[in-house]
Write an enzyme that holds these catalytic residues in place. Structure first.
Site, PDB file in Angstrom:
ATOM      1  N   CYS A   1     -36.503  12.431 -30.310  1.00  0.00           N
ATOM      2  CA  CYS A   1     -36.304  13.693 -29.582  1.00  0.00           C
ATOM      3  C   CYS A   1     -37.544  14.023 -28.759  1.00  0.00           C
ATOM      4  CB  CYS A   1     -36.034  14.813 -30.586  1.00  0.00           C
ATOM      5  SG  CYS A   1     -35.909  16.438 -29.803  1.00  0.00           S
TER       6      CYS A   1
ATOM      7  N   CYS B   1     -23.798  18.226 -27.238  1.00  0.00           N
ATOM      8  CA  CYS B   1     -25.235  17.959 -27.360  1.00  0.00           C
ATOM      9  C   CYS B   1     -25.531  16.494 -27.070  1.00  0.00           C
ATOM     10  CB  CYS B   1     -25.753  18.360 -28.743  1.00  0.00           C
ATOM     11  SG  CYS B   1     -24.862  17.620 -30.128  1.00  0.00           S
TER      12      CYS B   1
ATOM     13  N   CYS C   1     -18.314  18.895 -31.339  1.00  0.00           N
ATOM     14  CA  CYS C   1     -17.757  18.837 -29.984  1.00  0.00           C
ATOM     15  C   CYS C   1     -18.370  17.733 -29.157  1.00  0.00           C
ATOM     16  CB  CYS C   1     -17.906  20.177 -29.277  1.00  0.00           C
ATOM     17  SG  CYS C   1     -19.601  20.578 -28.783  1.00  0.00           S
TER      18      CYS C   1
ATOM     19  N   CYS D   1     -36.677  18.693 -25.247  1.00  0.00           N
ATOM     20  CA  CYS D   1     -36.340  19.347 -23.974  1.00  0.00           C
ATOM     21  C   CYS D   1     -35.479  20.589 -24.217  1.00  0.00           C
ATOM     22  CB  CYS D   1     -35.625  18.383 -23.040  1.00  0.00           C
ATOM     23  SG  CYS D   1     -33.963  17.929 -23.575  1.00  0.00           S
TER      24      CYS D   1
ATOM     25  N   CYS E   1      -2.415   5.190   0.091  1.00  0.00           N
ATOM     26  CA  CYS E   1      -3.355   5.964   0.890  1.00  0.00           C
ATOM     27  C   CYS E   1      -2.840   7.376   1.151  1.00  0.00           C
ATOM     28  CB  CYS E   1      -3.639   5.252   2.208  1.00  0.00           C
ATOM     29  SG  CYS E   1      -4.756   3.869   1.983  1.00  0.00           S
TER      30      CYS E   1
ATOM     31  N   ASN F   1       0.844  -1.195   0.000  1.00  0.00           N
ATOM     32  CA  ASN F   1       0.000   0.000   0.000  1.00  0.00           C
ATOM     33  C   ASN F   1       0.881   1.247   0.000  1.00  0.00           C
ATOM     34  OD1 ASN F   1      -1.641   2.150   0.558  1.00  0.00           O
ATOM     35  ND2 ASN F   1      -2.908   1.074   2.055  1.00  0.00           N
ATOM     36  N   PHE F   2       1.169   1.732  -1.195  1.00  0.00           N
ATOM     37  CA  PHE F   2       1.919   2.983  -1.349  1.00  0.00           C
ATOM     38  C   PHE F   2       0.956   4.077  -1.801  1.00  0.00           C
ATOM     39  CE2 PHE F   2       5.897   0.369  -2.662  1.00  0.00           C
ATOM     40  CZ  PHE F   2       6.119   0.022  -1.339  1.00  0.00           C
TER      41      PHE F   2
ATOM     42  N   ASN G   1      -5.068   4.037  -6.190  1.00  0.00           N
ATOM     43  CA  ASN G   1      -5.528   4.232  -4.830  1.00  0.00           C
ATOM     44  C   ASN G   1      -6.357   5.522  -4.835  1.00  0.00           C
ATOM     45  OD1 ASN G   1      -5.688   4.561  -1.897  1.00  0.00           O
ATOM     46  ND2 ASN G   1      -4.046   3.041  -1.816  1.00  0.00           N
ATOM     47  N   THR G   2      -6.760   5.998  -3.694  1.00  0.00           N
ATOM     48  CA  THR G   2      -7.702   7.115  -3.665  1.00  0.00           C
ATOM     49  C   THR G   2      -7.035   8.461  -3.960  1.00  0.00           C
ATOM     50  OG1 THR G   2      -7.393   7.262  -1.300  1.00  0.00           O
ATOM     51  CG2 THR G   2      -9.260   5.974  -2.066  1.00  0.00           C
TER      52      THR G   2
END
Lengths: 445, 439
Positions: free
Chosen positions: B347, B386, B383, B350, B139, B136-137, B204-205
């Protein structure tokens, strides 16, 4: 309780107190905070939202729903009230399925709209429960306006005028303000005296004087000229005070459904209200449904709506029709009343079958009779007597788009004026918009 | 039912779904429940050195980011490594492994950064019969302040040094768990490889503060009026993890280093994506913490159906399949032209595509009187916004065939060409200093 659903004739106290209470509780219970959060999450925040366009008062629905979703229901309520000061009542009585919810894009997507009505109720209830009024009357302009009729149109007009700083006097013929909200709609749509509580809250804005038991043109009260003498402008929100009579033999044996509903709304104890064992309601609109359903809820053994045209043409919405059906009301269509007969042990209503053809409605020779102990007629309401000089357009007071009548300094709105269905929300829009026009007129804009 | 059996660096499991070292794998009770639910493997929650265990806070340990309807999108945790005595954990590991010999059981470790500490713990772990160790490197909270966890993972030299000790003092397969709290994931991965790691696991986090209490003016989770940063995980970090996994998988010097993919795996599809980006298996935590261990059953059926549909007969066939297509920007085809197309049938009007394009993009969507929304090809730069904001997925991108004229530029769609040869690129031999032929 000596009477039951099967007691012949017209009798009070057909049900137990518990049954009355259960029958007349909230027809659409409010959302809890959690349910509101879940419902609000479904809003897509549409651009130029179709729901808002469909709302006669153009409430910014996506904005208020987003305000609910972000934990600020009071802000949501203010968004609603800034467009529709009777947003609380409209949340209860609007036929949302034909207005905002009918236009919701989720109808297109999955056939289930965002629950806009219930969300609006959640927001407005939250604010009303805090008893605070979010608006204050404007700085006095020195102008004064008479509002005749304290129903939705008059109240909306008065509130908006007060916001602008005009002194307002509401003249109401009945003992209470609220109009149809107080006297006309079904009790289970706005229980716990909501109409009166909403009116009291609305008046907190200040600057509005109320005169009740004052009828326009009644001796001792006053005339339109009197009002024009005392005020700078007059708004007529006088509704439809007359009812169409059943012009047929025995027509006098029927009671106007509006009277039946008004008595019910004003009753302190529902057990004192007499209702027929067999009730027949003639008509096909919201009033017919409200009367027939409430007759059933008061303990009628049977309650039948008879409408002269085809079911598809019923003015009552499909939602209302379903509401009637689920409460055990029978709906008979394509049958027109011919006569009401007094017979031994009660009444009989005679109907002729009808057919809709090229030349309109045609009565057929085929007739039948329905036994009845009580006949309610709900075949439409009409304008009462008008002050001299106020011109009509068809069955309503003639107005232009801004609510101006044929008389100078006199505006009109609500059910007495044209445009749209006779709905609370339309009345609010007309009252509000007339107020804006009156304001422009008074300020010389 | 496809064959989901997995062999990750010699550690066999009936499927490639392991539970990551985290709160759900802290105790025998939980791990037995996980195996019973169908998890292929478990990485036991990180053990520390012998002696008095660490102490965790007894105020809240998690913060959260919600999507709609309180759907958990990300969890931030400040829980440290196991706070139970080492000998209890070791006894339980041994007992579980004995009863579930077909399941993978890897033990996560975090001890002070000295040779003796590592040597000592490895001997204990070997005794349990566990299949391997994970270092564990990663946390980023709490333990890092004490010179462990991500404090090691952020210094490649330390990673290499410790990994070397582990390989020196143990025959067990060694997985090095990497922290994403670095500017580039490649130096730590390279260091692990140099140290002799059999695999890396990531991510890891991510160092994070999820929310701030606006009444007490304190970061959350709030412990008696104070908050500290935690480690962020769950669906929200998946894009960060996929990129880092892919970078290690495609980089010449780390290519082929086995990877255990971690970071927001919630469904079979997430798992398959990690596999395609080069992970040999996946580890899961937040999905289990949100929904319970049963979620693995959907992952198993979903991956199996996908493999059957695609004709894959082993998990290995998916591993790394997307890596050759994980390109650098400069090699993307600048002549590829697509245009958004709105399916008018589907469609729902909206208007979200319109608002997004009109307000924040290229004014390439027209709104008709009747709320018909159509794409203006002459403005559309493709892009994809949509497509992204459409709630009913009714917008797609259509590719213009070679030789057709792009109404936006007036130019014909030309064959593949990228930035490296583009006339506007000062580094390209075609560079024109911005002077066109006409001038």
């Amino acid at each position: 309780m000596t009477n039951s659903q099967f007691t012949p004739g017209v009798a009070p106290g057909r049900l137990s107190p518990e049954r009355y209470a259960a029958n007349f509780q909230d027809v659409a219970p409010p959302l809890t905070a959690h349910a509101a959060a879940v419902a609000a999450d479904r809003c897509y925040f549409c651009h130029d939202a179709p729901c808002a366009t469909a709302c006669p008062t153009t409430i910014d629905i996506p904005l208020f729903i987003r305000q609910i979703a972000t934990g600020t229901p009071e802000a949501a309520a203010k968004t609603i009230f800034s467009q529709n000061i009777l947003g609380g009542m409209c949340a209860r009585v609007c036929p949302t399925e034909t207005l905002c919810e009918g236009a919701c894009v989720r109808m297109e997507a999955e056939g289930k709209p965002v629950e806009i009505g219930l969300l609006q109720r959640f927001a407005t209830d939250t604010l009303l429960e805090k008893q605070g009024h979010p608006f204050t009357a404007g700085a006095p302009t020195g102008h004064s306006v008479a509002v005749v009729g304290g129903g939705p149109a008059g109240l909306a007009c008065a509130h908006r005028l007060a916001l602008k700083g005009h002194k307002v006097t509401i003249y109401e013929a009945k003992p209470k303000l609220g109009g149809l909200d107080e006297y006309g709609i079904a009790a289970y749509k706005a229980p716990e005296d909501f109409a009166a509580r909403e009116v009291a809250w609305l008046l907190q804005v200040g600057g509005i004087e109320v005169v009740t038991n004052w009828a326009l043109g009644r001796a001792g009260d006053g005339t339109l000229d009197d009002l024009l003498g005392r005020h700078d402008a007059v708004f007529l929100g006088i509704g439809l005070s007359g009812v169409n009579a059943l012009s047929l033999p025995g027509g006098e044996l029927a009671t106007p459904a509006t009277e039946f509903i008004a008595a019910l709304r004003q009753a302190d104890d529902l057990a004192t209200l007499p209702v027929g064992r067999k009730v027949v309601v003639i008509g096909g609109g919201m009033t017919a449904v409200d009367a027939a359903v409430q007759a059933k809820l008061l303990g009628a053994e049977t309650s039948t709506i008879v409408y002269r045209r085809a079911q598809a043409e019923m003015p009552a919405s499909v939602h209302e029709q379903e509401h009637a059906a689920t409460h055990g009301v029978r709906i008979i269509c394509n049958a027109a009343p011919v006569a009401i007969h007094a017979v031994a042990g009660g009444l009989e209503v005679e109907f002729a079958r009808t057919e809709t053809g090229g030349a309109g409605l045609r009565m057929l020779d085929d007739t039948f009779r329905l036994k009845a102990d009580q006949v309610l007629s709900a075949i439409g309401q009409t304008l009462g007597a008008l002050p001299e000089g106020v011109k009509t357009a068809g069955p309503k007071i003639g107005t232009d788009g801004a609510g101006r009548t044929s008389l100078a300094r006199v505006w009109a709105g609500g059910d007495c004026a044209p445009a749209g269905e006779d709905l609370t929300v339309n009345a609010v829009a007309q009252g509000r918009d007339a107020a804006e026009d009156i304001h422009s007129f008074l300020m010389g804009a | 039912m496809a064959d989901l059996r997995s062999n990750f660096i010699g550690i066999k499991s009936p499927n490639p779904f392991w539970l990551a070292s985290a709160p759900p794998t802290d105790k025998e009770y939980n791990v037995r429940r996980a195996y019973e639910a169908g998890w292929g493997g478990v990485v036991w929650k990180t053990l520390g050195a012998e002696g008095p265990p660490v102490v965790n806070v007894s105020g809240p340990r998690y913060g959260v980011i919600y999507g709609g309807d309180r759907r958990v999108m990300g969890i931030n945790n400040i829980e440290l490594i196991t706070d139970r005595p080492l000998e209890v954990n070791l006894r339980e590991i041994k007992s579980v492994k004995r009863d579930y010999p077909d399941r993978a059981l890897v033990v996560s470790l975090m001890v002070p950064c000295d040779e003796e500490s590592w040597k000592a713990i490895l001997a204990h772990v070997e005794d349990t019969g566990a299949d391997g160790v994970e270092l564990n490197f990663g946390c980023p909270h709490g333990m890092a302040e004490r010179g462990m966890g991500s404090a090691v993972g952020q210094v490649p030299e330390y990673i290499e040094m410790v990994t070397r000790w582990v390989k020196q003092y143990s025959r067990m397969p060694c997985i090095v768990k990497l922290t994403p709290n670095v500017t580039s994931i490649l130096p730590p991965a390279l260091a692990a490889k140099r140290g002799g790691a059999d695999a890396v696991s990531l991510i890891n986090t991510v160092k994070s503060v999820t929310s701030v209490n606006l009444d007490d003016f304190c970061p959350e989770p709030m412990i008696d009026g104070k908050g500290t940063h935690g480690g962020y995980c769950g669906p929200a970090v998946k894009p960060i993890a996929l990129n880092m996994v892919g970078e290690i998988a495609r980089y010449a010097e780390t290519r082929g280093l086995p990877i255990s993919g971690i970071g927001g795996v919630t469904t079979w599809r997430d798992a398959a994506e990690f596999l395609a980006m080069g992970a040999g298996n996946v580890q899961v935590c937040t999905a289990a913490m949100t929904y319970g261990f049963k979620v693995v059953q959907e992952m198993i059926s979903g991956l199996s159906d996908y493999m059957d549909r695609k004709g894959f007969t082993s998990v290995e066939e998916i591993v790394g399949r997307a890596v050759p297509n994980f390109s650098e920007w400069q090699h993307l085809n600048l002549n590829h032209v697509t245009k958004a197309v709105i399916d008018q049938e589907d469609c729902i009007k909206c208007g979200r595509c319109y608002a997004a394009c009109e307000d924040t993009s290229h004014q390439a969507i027209a709104m008709g009187e009747d709320r018909t929304f159509t794409v203006k090809d002459e403005e559309c730069v493709a892009c994809n916004l949509c497509v992204d904001v459409c709630p009913v997925d009714c917008i797609s991108m259509k590719t213009l065939p070679l030789g057709t004229v792009d109404p936006r530029t007036g130019r014909k769609v030309a064959p593949y060409a990228n930035w490296t040869t583009h006339p506007n690129n000062p580094g390209s031999s075609n560079y024109t200093c911005g002077i066109t032929a006409a001038e």
